[in-house]
Motif scaffolding. Sequence first.
Motif, PDB file in Angstrom:
ATOM      1  N   ASN A 632       0.911  -1.284   0.082  1.00  0.00           N
ATOM      2  CA  ASN A 632       0.138  -0.071  -0.027  1.00  0.00           C
ATOM      3  C   ASN A 632       1.007   1.224   0.003  1.00  0.00           C
ATOM      4  OD1 ASN A 632      -1.533  -2.124   1.937  1.00  0.00           O
ATOM      5  ND2 ASN A 632      -2.975  -1.130   0.596  1.00  0.00           N
ATOM      6  N   TRP A 633       1.597   1.320  -1.012  1.00  0.00           N
ATOM      7  CA  TRP A 633       2.653   2.322  -1.071  1.00  0.00           C
ATOM      8  C   TRP A 633       2.310   3.787  -0.855  1.00  0.00           C
ATOM      9  CZ3 TRP A 633       6.185  -1.021  -1.038  1.00  0.00           C
ATOM     10  CH2 TRP A 633       6.106  -2.268  -1.601  1.00  0.00           C
ATOM     11  N   ASP A 634       1.246   4.277  -1.217  1.00  0.00           N
ATOM     12  CA  ASP A 634       0.840   5.386  -0.992  1.00  0.00           C
ATOM     13  C   ASP A 634      -0.102   5.727   0.212  1.00  0.00           C
ATOM     14  OD1 ASP A 634      -1.268   4.399  -1.958  1.00  0.00           O
ATOM     15  OD2 ASP A 634      -1.915   5.685  -3.445  1.00  0.00           O
ATOM     16  N   THR A 635      -0.192   4.812   1.160  1.00  0.00           N
ATOM     17  CA  THR A 635      -1.170   4.799   2.442  1.00  0.00           C
ATOM     18  C   THR A 635      -0.322   5.678   3.330  1.00  0.00           C
ATOM     19  OG1 THR A 635      -2.093   2.881   2.117  1.00  0.00           O
ATOM     20  CG2 THR A 635      -2.253   3.592   4.061  1.00  0.00           C
ATOM     21  N   ASP A 636      -0.786   6.546   4.057  1.00  0.00           N
ATOM     22  CA  ASP A 636      -0.097   7.338   5.204  1.00  0.00           C
ATOM     23  C   ASP A 636      -0.207   6.673   6.536  1.00  0.00           C
ATOM     24  OD1 ASP A 636       0.942   9.449   6.914  1.00  0.00           O
ATOM     25  OD2 ASP A 636      -0.934  10.545   6.621  1.00  0.00           O
ATOM     26  N   TRP A 637       0.919   5.958   6.595  1.00  0.00           N
ATOM     27  CA  TRP A 637       0.768   5.117   7.974  1.00  0.00           C
ATOM     28  C   TRP A 637       1.300   5.916   9.223  1.00  0.00           C
ATOM     29  CZ3 TRP A 637       4.966   4.392  10.914  1.00  0.00           C
ATOM     30  CH2 TRP A 637       6.275   4.631  10.657  1.00  0.00           C
ATOM     31  N   GLY A 638       2.299   6.882   8.746  1.00  0.00           N
ATOM     32  CA  GLY A 638       2.755   7.804   9.850  1.00  0.00           C
ATOM     33  C   GLY A 638       4.192   8.252   9.245  1.00  0.00           C
ATOM     34  N   LYS A 639       5.220   8.567  10.114  1.00  0.00           N
ATOM     35  CA  LYS A 639       6.481   9.027   9.684  1.00  0.00           C
ATOM     36  C   LYS A 639       7.440   8.333  10.438  1.00  0.00           C
ATOM     37  CE  LYS A 639       5.149  13.553   7.779  1.00  0.00           C
ATOM     38  NZ  LYS A 639       5.201  15.127   7.837  1.00  0.00           N
ATOM     39  N   LEU A 640       8.765   8.210   9.789  1.00  0.00           N
ATOM     40  CA  LEU A 640      10.013   7.998  10.766  1.00  0.00           C
ATOM     41  C   LEU A 640      10.905   9.017  10.654  1.00  0.00           C
ATOM     42  CD1 LEU A 640      11.875   5.759  12.078  1.00  0.00           C
ATOM     43  CD2 LEU A 640      12.595   5.102   9.794  1.00  0.00           C
ATOM     44  N   MET A 641      11.202   9.384  11.748  1.00  0.00           N
ATOM     45  CA  MET A 641      12.257  10.626  11.877  1.00  0.00           C
ATOM     46  C   MET A 641      13.738  10.223  12.516  1.00  0.00           C
ATOM     47  SD  MET A 641      10.231  12.994  10.848  1.00  0.00           S
ATOM     48  CE  MET A 641      10.901  14.330  10.912  1.00  0.00           C
ATOM     49  N   VAL A 642      14.629  10.534  11.864  1.00  0.00           N
ATOM     50  CA  VAL A 642      16.242  10.158  12.309  1.00  0.00           C
ATOM     51  C   VAL A 642      16.325  11.352  13.224  1.00  0.00           C
ATOM     52  CG1 VAL A 642      18.545   9.946  11.958  1.00  0.00           C
ATOM     53  CG2 VAL A 642      16.820   8.762  10.684  1.00  0.00           C
ATOM     54  N   ILE A 643      16.895  11.238  14.636  1.00  0.00           N
ATOM     55  CA  ILE A 643      17.149  12.159  15.328  1.00  0.00           C
ATOM     56  C   ILE A 643      18.644  12.331  15.460  1.00  0.00           C
ATOM     57  CG2 ILE A 643      16.979  12.966  17.906  1.00  0.00           C
ATOM     58  CD1 ILE A 643      14.341  11.685  18.106  1.00  0.00           C
ATOM     59  N   GLN A 644      19.018  13.311  15.118  1.00  0.00           N
ATOM     60  CA  GLN A 644      20.784  13.764  15.152  1.00  0.00           C
ATOM     61  C   GLN A 644      21.008  14.730  16.126  1.00  0.00           C
ATOM     62  OE1 GLN A 644      20.809  15.018  11.234  1.00  0.00           O
ATOM     63  NE2 GLN A 644      21.103  13.025  10.195  1.00  0.00           N
ATOM     64  N   PRO A 645      21.869  14.432  17.189  1.00  0.00           N
ATOM     65  CA  PRO A 645      22.264  15.404  18.208  1.00  0.00           C
ATOM     66  C   PRO A 645      23.130  16.303  17.507  1.00  0.00           C
ATOM     67  CG  PRO A 645      22.535  12.948  18.852  1.00  0.00           C
ATOM     68  CD  PRO A 645      22.283  12.772  17.428  1.00  0.00           C
ATOM     69  N   ARG A 646      22.974  17.436  18.079  1.00  0.00           N
ATOM     70  CA  ARG A 646      23.469  18.577  17.607  1.00  0.00           C
ATOM     71  C   ARG A 646      25.014  18.574  18.268  1.00  0.00           C
ATOM     72  NH1 ARG A 646      19.744  22.448  15.852  1.00  0.00           N
ATOM     73  NH2 ARG A 646      17.858  22.386  16.500  1.00  0.00           N
ATOM     74  N   VAL A 647      25.451  17.902  19.268  1.00  0.00           N
ATOM     75  CA  VAL A 647      26.537  17.630  19.756  1.00  0.00           C
ATOM     76  C   VAL A 647      26.757  16.140  19.981  1.00  0.00           C
ATOM     77  CG1 VAL A 647      28.361  18.046  21.443  1.00  0.00           C
ATOM     78  CG2 VAL A 647      26.608  19.963  21.056  1.00  0.00           C
ATOM     79  N   PRO A 648      27.258  15.445  18.894  1.00  0.00           N
ATOM     80  CA  PRO A 648      27.347  14.074  19.073  1.00  0.00           C
ATOM     81  C   PRO A 648      28.076  13.436  19.989  1.00  0.00           C
ATOM     82  CG  PRO A 648      27.482  14.997  16.740  1.00  0.00           C
ATOM     83  CD  PRO A 648      27.554  15.976  17.717  1.00  0.00           C
ATOM     84  N   ASP A 649      29.144  14.244  20.323  1.00  0.00           N
ATOM     85  CA  ASP A 649      30.091  13.461  21.228  1.00  0.00           C
ATOM     86  C   ASP A 649      29.868  14.069  22.601  1.00  0.00           C
ATOM     87  OD1 ASP A 649      30.992  16.012  20.326  1.00  0.00           O
ATOM     88  OD2 ASP A 649      33.027  15.368  20.164  1.00  0.00           O
ATOM     89  N   ALA A 650      28.941  14.608  22.967  1.00  0.00           N
ATOM     90  CA  ALA A 650      28.733  15.284  24.264  1.00  0.00           C
ATOM     91  C   ALA A 650      28.714  14.204  25.582  1.00  0.00           C
ATOM     92  CB  ALA A 650      27.156  15.842  24.376  1.00  0.00           C
ATOM     93  N   GLU A 651      29.464  14.673  26.537  1.00  0.00           N
ATOM     94  CA  GLU A 651      29.563  13.538  27.520  1.00  0.00           C
ATOM     95  C   GLU A 651      28.353  13.383  28.402  1.00  0.00           C
ATOM     96  OE1 GLU A 651      32.785  14.850  29.664  1.00  0.00           O
ATOM     97  OE2 GLU A 651      34.227  14.593  28.142  1.00  0.00           O
TER      98      GLU A 651
END
Length: 685
Positions: A632-651
């Motif tokens: 069902n390629w055009d069905t709106d099931w929802g969304k997947l968001m990738v969360i990218q930290p602004r400071v990836p190496d934060a302690e």
Amino acid sequence: RVLPLALALLAAAFTVAATPTGFIAVAPFLVSLRPLVRLVRQHIAVSGRAAVLGPILGAGLLVLVVCFADQTLAGVLEASRIRTEIGPNLSWFQEPMRYEELFSNLPDGALARRFPVLLLLLCLGTTGVVLLRRGRIPGAGLGPSRRLIGTAGISLVLLALTPTKWTHHFGAFASIGAALAALTALATSSSVLRSARNRWWFLSGLLVILAMSSTGPNAPWYVSQYGVPWYDKPPSIHGIQASTLLIVGAALAGLIAVIEGLRHEPGEPPPAAPEPQRRNGRRRALLIGSAPLAVFCGLLVLAEVGAMAKAIVKQRHGYSMGAANFAEITGHSCNLTDAVLVEADRRTGALRPLRATLLADIPLQRGFETNRSPLDQALPTSPPSESNGTADNQGTGSRGDRIPKQGTDGDNPVEKPPTGLGGAEIPIWSSFSPDSPGTGILRSTWYALPAAASQGSAPVVVSVAGRLSPTTPLVAEFARRTERGFNVVDHLQINGRATADGPGWRDYRLGLAGRAAAGADAVRLVATDADVTDDGWLAFSAPRVPVLSSLTDLVAPTPPVFLDWPVGFVHPCVRPFAIRNGIAEIPQYRLLPDKMLANDSKSWSSADAGGPIGWLQILATQQEVPTYLKENWDTDWGKLMVIQPRVPDAEPPVLQTGTAVRMGWWSPGPLRSGGQTAEISQLGR
């Protein structure tokens, strides 16, 4: 005799504590207050106050032990205050909103929700009229009949005290409604309603509420509606609305009732029959009286079960709630997570260009620019001329900025193309021009179609920005390669359902299964821009066939995920991000519901409501990843968001933990919500 009262109080107390809808558990005590007081007084006179009131109070207050087992009085009061401020917190006089939703064309007003409520009201009115007219309902005790009718009526009033007005709260009336329906069957039997006229009037009323119920869609909630017939419209049979057929039946039943009233003059009741005949006749009368209720309710249940069964068959290669439940019972299932496919990188779905020799197969491009984003080409709006107060219609940029300003074109403004679009692999073309009408025509090169598209295991995707209209059409042509060039076998116009509204970038997904295009091995795009208005421009990408992987492999079960409401109901294998010692774990992904529920989802998690979006916007950015619902390629099931930290190496923070003993009314201070400033509460001083 006091034990049933204690058990009833125990059940009612836990019900009220569990949900606001549990208020209706108080209704039986209100309608039975007089005999209950008399019963307690009799036992007190024999056994004393302590022996009688002690167990009763213990049963009613035992719920407090459970409520405060892991929370304090201050915590409960603060939680109640926060929920009241954030809402929804509707007053009792706003109860009509619930009934407005019940008659809407949304899942809140679906057939399966509307009919039980209307049936409850019909049964309540019928039994009330019979009881008032005859003094009792033969075959049922007078006291229980009165209390059942009173419980149903008072429960509807108590329901108004709940702070939310959702129609699924009517489900709390299931037990009361079933008992009331049985009492209605007695009240409408031929031994009680001796006039056939009245029984026909009841049948007419039953058909009327069925007709009113059938004006709503057969729409289960959220993803349960996938594949269900009539999920978006009222039920119909061969183009005829079911409500029309039912209202005609109600009119015929009413006409028969009128004829019966004219044929038979009211007279004395028939003489009493011998006892065996009376007993057999009562059974027969009860059977006849319960037939309309039993038949129509049974048919409706069978229809709903049949609709879900049809959804399972129709969605056998995709997703249906019924199939997911069976999979969970028979083995292991991650429900909707198993049916969602992820396109990790758009560039992996780029198609290979094919060489062409015939004139009709050679690319044609006029008025469209390659790999030029409309946002990059846009010029600022030209200021009015100081001499005459009008814009200079002759100079460069005279048409002004043809891209709407941010926030003026809905939820999908025109921005830069999504990651992966543009360049040699997946080029984009645009007819946008800041200083001219921007008309043109484009015929792309032929691209090789992979087997995944022909077999239906992946769609053909075209990303579009701007406006698609009769003057700016975009067509995908599918062909087979031959020795004499390309033989076109199918044309599919790019329109219909997209992943977002215009004019920003959105995807149109073409499933080839069951079409003539499934036999093709090449595809190209043909676009025309004949629109000279300011918003009549078109931009689109080359077609691609995404390389897909399962969402289950990506997000389950290890990575922490931010689950918006109500996504958690259908993603059981996903681990929500943890909160330990007041420190929240930064999630790696975020799952959102479909567009219909997205606004409600954002409201509870927003910064103003004290939700996780507040700190997540500060610490990280979010980027949507293309996802697809299997088959069902055009069905709106929802969304997947990738969360990218602004400071990836934060302690991570260094915590000092300890233990302190406090009184139950102690509080470190109120939480902030709704933009209000924090104040020190009296309990915290």
